[in-house]
Each structure stands twice: as structure tokens, then as C-alpha cells.
Scaffold this motif. Structure first.
Motif, PDB file in Angstrom:
ATOM      1  N   LYS A  60       0.840  -1.207   0.000  1.00  0.00           N
ATOM      2  CA  LYS A  60       0.000   0.000   0.000  1.00  0.00           C
ATOM      3  C   LYS A  60       0.880   1.264   0.000  1.00  0.00           C
ATOM      4  O   LYS A  60       0.552   2.256  -0.637  1.00  0.00           O
ATOM      5  CB  LYS A  60      -0.903  -0.031   1.241  1.00  0.00           C
ATOM      6  CG  LYS A  60      -1.841   1.139   1.406  1.00  0.00           C
ATOM      7  CD  LYS A  60      -2.651   0.956   2.674  1.00  0.00           C
ATOM      8  CE  LYS A  60      -3.199   2.257   3.198  1.00  0.00           C
ATOM      9  NZ  LYS A  60      -3.834   2.099   4.506  1.00  0.00           N
ATOM     10  N   TYR A  61       1.993   1.183   0.765  1.00  0.00           N
ATOM     11  CA  TYR A  61       2.866   2.357   0.862  1.00  0.00           C
ATOM     12  C   TYR A  61       4.049   2.291  -0.099  1.00  0.00           C
ATOM     13  O   TYR A  61       4.998   3.069   0.015  1.00  0.00           O
ATOM     14  CB  TYR A  61       3.368   2.514   2.305  1.00  0.00           C
ATOM     15  CG  TYR A  61       2.247   2.702   3.298  1.00  0.00           C
ATOM     16  CD1 TYR A  61       1.323   3.736   3.165  1.00  0.00           C
ATOM     17  CD2 TYR A  61       2.095   1.824   4.377  1.00  0.00           C
ATOM     18  CE1 TYR A  61       0.284   3.897   4.075  1.00  0.00           C
ATOM     19  CE2 TYR A  61       1.060   1.973   5.290  1.00  0.00           C
ATOM     20  CZ  TYR A  61       0.160   3.019   5.135  1.00  0.00           C
ATOM     21  OH  TYR A  61      -0.862   3.177   6.026  1.00  0.00           O
ATOM     22  N   ASP A  62       3.982   1.369  -1.039  1.00  0.00           N
ATOM     23  CA  ASP A  62       5.064   1.184  -2.002  1.00  0.00           C
ATOM     24  C   ASP A  62       5.304   2.454  -2.833  1.00  0.00           C
ATOM     25  O   ASP A  62       6.434   2.761  -3.196  1.00  0.00           O
ATOM     26  CB  ASP A  62       4.740  -0.006  -2.911  1.00  0.00           C
ATOM     27  CG  ASP A  62       5.971  -0.520  -3.634  1.00  0.00           C
ATOM     28  OD1 ASP A  62       7.046  -0.515  -3.003  1.00  0.00           O
ATOM     29  OD2 ASP A  62       5.859  -0.893  -4.816  1.00  0.00           O
ATOM     30  N   LEU A  64       5.362   5.319  -1.868  1.00  0.00           N
ATOM     31  CA  LEU A  64       6.161   6.284  -1.113  1.00  0.00           C
ATOM     32  C   LEU A  64       7.659   5.941  -1.121  1.00  0.00           C
ATOM     33  O   LEU A  64       8.451   6.654  -0.501  1.00  0.00           O
ATOM     34  CB  LEU A  64       5.681   6.347   0.344  1.00  0.00           C
ATOM     35  CG  LEU A  64       4.263   6.874   0.592  1.00  0.00           C
ATOM     36  CD1 LEU A  64       3.884   6.642   2.043  1.00  0.00           C
ATOM     37  CD2 LEU A  64       4.164   8.364   0.265  1.00  0.00           C
ATOM     38  N   TRP A  68      10.971   7.857   0.937  1.00  0.00           N
ATOM     39  CA  TRP A  68      11.681   7.379   2.133  1.00  0.00           C
ATOM     40  C   TRP A  68      13.148   7.796   2.128  1.00  0.00           C
ATOM     41  O   TRP A  68      13.775   7.879   3.180  1.00  0.00           O
ATOM     42  CB  TRP A  68      11.574   5.859   2.282  1.00  0.00           C
ATOM     43  CG  TRP A  68      10.203   5.391   2.702  1.00  0.00           C
ATOM     44  CD1 TRP A  68       9.359   4.615   1.991  1.00  0.00           C
ATOM     45  CD2 TRP A  68       9.523   5.686   3.938  1.00  0.00           C
ATOM     46  NE1 TRP A  68       8.184   4.406   2.685  1.00  0.00           N
ATOM     47  CE2 TRP A  68       8.252   5.049   3.898  1.00  0.00           C
ATOM     48  CE3 TRP A  68       9.838   6.440   5.070  1.00  0.00           C
ATOM     49  CZ2 TRP A  68       7.311   5.129   4.922  1.00  0.00           C
ATOM     50  CZ3 TRP A  68       8.913   6.526   6.115  1.00  0.00           C
ATOM     51  CH2 TRP A  68       7.671   5.878   6.029  1.00  0.00           C
ATOM     52  N   TRP A 114       5.040  15.345   4.760  1.00  0.00           N
ATOM     53  CA  TRP A 114       4.562  13.970   4.994  1.00  0.00           C
ATOM     54  C   TRP A 114       5.280  13.267   6.144  1.00  0.00           C
ATOM     55  O   TRP A 114       4.993  12.115   6.447  1.00  0.00           O
ATOM     56  CB  TRP A 114       4.680  13.133   3.713  1.00  0.00           C
ATOM     57  CG  TRP A 114       6.095  12.961   3.254  1.00  0.00           C
ATOM     58  CD1 TRP A 114       6.812  13.814   2.490  1.00  0.00           C
ATOM     59  CD2 TRP A 114       6.961  11.874   3.570  1.00  0.00           C
ATOM     60  NE1 TRP A 114       8.075  13.356   2.296  1.00  0.00           N
ATOM     61  CE2 TRP A 114       8.203  12.135   2.952  1.00  0.00           C
ATOM     62  CE3 TRP A 114       6.831  10.699   4.298  1.00  0.00           C
ATOM     63  CZ2 TRP A 114       9.291  11.289   3.044  1.00  0.00           C
ATOM     64  CZ3 TRP A 114       7.923   9.851   4.394  1.00  0.00           C
ATOM     65  CH2 TRP A 114       9.132  10.146   3.770  1.00  0.00           C
ATOM     66  N   ASP A 117       2.993  11.767   8.746  1.00  0.00           N
ATOM     67  CA  ASP A 117       2.349  10.560   8.210  1.00  0.00           C
ATOM     68  C   ASP A 117       3.342   9.398   8.164  1.00  0.00           C
ATOM     69  O   ASP A 117       2.991   8.255   8.441  1.00  0.00           O
ATOM     70  CB  ASP A 117       1.799  10.817   6.792  1.00  0.00           C
ATOM     71  CG  ASP A 117       0.582  11.726   6.809  1.00  0.00           C
ATOM     72  OD1 ASP A 117      -0.067  11.818   7.872  1.00  0.00           O
ATOM     73  OD2 ASP A 117       0.297  12.342   5.765  1.00  0.00           O
ATOM     74  N   GLY A 118       4.585   9.713   7.828  1.00  0.00           N
ATOM     75  CA  GLY A 118       5.642   8.694   7.763  1.00  0.00           C
ATOM     76  C   GLY A 118       5.861   8.028   9.119  1.00  0.00           C
ATOM     77  O   GLY A 118       6.013   6.806   9.211  1.00  0.00           O
ATOM     78  N   ILE A 121       2.949   5.725   9.746  1.00  0.00           N
ATOM     79  CA  ILE A 121       3.090   4.527   8.896  1.00  0.00           C
ATOM     80  C   ILE A 121       4.107   3.566   9.519  1.00  0.00           C
ATOM     81  O   ILE A 121       3.851   2.367   9.629  1.00  0.00           O
ATOM     82  CB  ILE A 121       3.504   4.914   7.448  1.00  0.00           C
ATOM     83  CG1 ILE A 121       2.327   5.609   6.735  1.00  0.00           C
ATOM     84  CG2 ILE A 121       3.954   3.681   6.656  1.00  0.00           C
ATOM     85  CD1 ILE A 121       2.726   6.334   5.452  1.00  0.00           C
TER      86      ILE A 121
END
Length: 202
Positions: A60-62, A64, A68, A114, A117-118, A121
Motif C-alpha cells: 500500500k505504501y510502495d 512512497l 523514504w 509527509w 504521516d511517515g 506509517i
């Protein structure tokens, strides 16, 4: 397993006591075994579900992945993991209570938008990873104890109970034979006495 015994009443009483203990304990052991079997399946199912959730979250977070690289390494770290002990079918097992994180201060104005949010996550991903590990460990503990309980059930059911029953049977048979011999010999003695008395009278 050979059961040691002697051909007397004391040994017979002892064996009968041991047999009764094992017969009474067997249903409880069988219940424990089936409870552990179900608990192992449940723990494995939860562990597999958490691993699947972790993989799904990573996919789902791929999108992003490129972002990273901008994320500051060591911004968030795990300082401690609190585990609590929960009894399952009388066996102590771990359960995740809380994960403690240390978040380094960062400037919300200069850092990418972000970042917050990171952090959320990463907390979610680590919780899924740690919780799945805890459930894997839990299922191993339960499975080990289930195997031990199964061995105990098999030992009682297939070896000890039949062994005690056989030993009791042998003692009873021996004691009956002794009693019959004793009766037979006293009968012979009586008959001999009667015959001697008849001869004396004659």
C-alpha cells in the motif's frame, strides 16, 4: 514400561490407587490437549493474518518508496516492547501490550509535510511485524506443550493404564491361586484327619 509390583495386598492397593489417579486424570489431559491444539491453530492464524496485513501495508505504501530517501534515519526508534503473560489452557504465553517509541524532535516547518504521516506509517508497520512475531512465538510455546500433553495422554492411555490393569490382574490371579491352594490343602488335611479318626474308631 514395566510396572514393578509384588504379589501382596499392599502392592495391589498401591497399584489400584495409581490406576485410579491416571484414569481420573486422562479426561482432563485429553481436554487440555484439544484446547492446546485449537489454541495453536488460533495463534498461527492470527500470526499469518498479521503477516498478510504487514505485506499488504508495505504494498500500500510502495508508492512512497522514493520519498523514504528523504526521511531522516533514526527519526523514530523503538525503545522498549511491553509484553504481558496470558495463560492459555494453563500455559503461560506472551501477549503484546505496548510498543514504546522515541521520536527525535524535528522542525515541522522545514521538514517535508509527509513526515508526520511517515511516523504513523512506521508505527503501524512495526506494530504488525512485532505482533506477528509474538504470535509466532506464542504458537511455538503452545505447540511444544501440546506435544508434551499428547505424549502424556499416549503414555497413560496406551502404556500405563493397561500396564497397571495387567499387574492388578496378575496379583489377583496369584492371590486367588494362593487362596485355592490354601483351601485345597486344608480340605486335604481335614479329610486326612477324618480318615485317621475313622481308623482309630475302627
Amino acid at each position: 514400561m514395566a510396572i514393578k509390583f509384588q504379589y501382596n495386598k499392599t502392592s495391589l492397593t498401591g497399584l489400584q490407587k495409581q490406576l485410579k489417579i491416571r484414569k481420573n486424570a486422562l479426561p482432563t489431559l485429553k481436554n487440555k490437549e484439544s484446547a492446546l491444539r485449537l489454541s495453536v491453530i488460533a495463534a498461527k492464524t492470527i500470526s499469518d493474518k498479521l503477516v498478510a496485513e504487514l505485506e499488504a501495508a508495505l504494498q500500500k505504501y510502495d508508492y512512497l518508496a522514493a520519498l523514504w530517501n528523504e526521511f531522516e534515519p533514526g527519526l523514530i526508534s523503538i525503545t522498549d516492547v511491553d509484553l504481558t503473560t496470558v495463560k492459555v489452557a494453563g500455559i503461560k504465553t506472551p501477549e503484546l501490550k505496548e510498543i514504546h517509541y522515541e521520536l527525535k524532535p524535528f522542525n515541522a516547518f522545514s521538514a517535508p509535510a509527509w513526515y508526520a504521516d511517515g511516523v504513523t506509517i512506521l508505527k503501524e508497520l512495526t506494530r504488525l511485524g512485532i505482533e506477528s512475531e509474538v504470535y509466532q512465538y506464542k504458537s511455538k510455546i503452545l505447540d511444544y506443550n501440546r506435544k508434551k500433553t499428547t505424549q502424556k495422554v499416549n503414555l497413560d492411555e496406551k502404556v500405563q493404564i493397561p500396564g497397571y490393569q495387567e499387574a492388578i490382574r496378575k496379583i489377583k490371579r496369584y492371590m486367588e491361586d494362593e487362596e485355592n491352594l490354601s483351601k485345597a490343602s486344608s480340605k486335604i488335611v481335614k479329610e486326612r484327619h477324618a480318615a485317621e479318626e475313622e481308623e482309630e474308631e475302627a
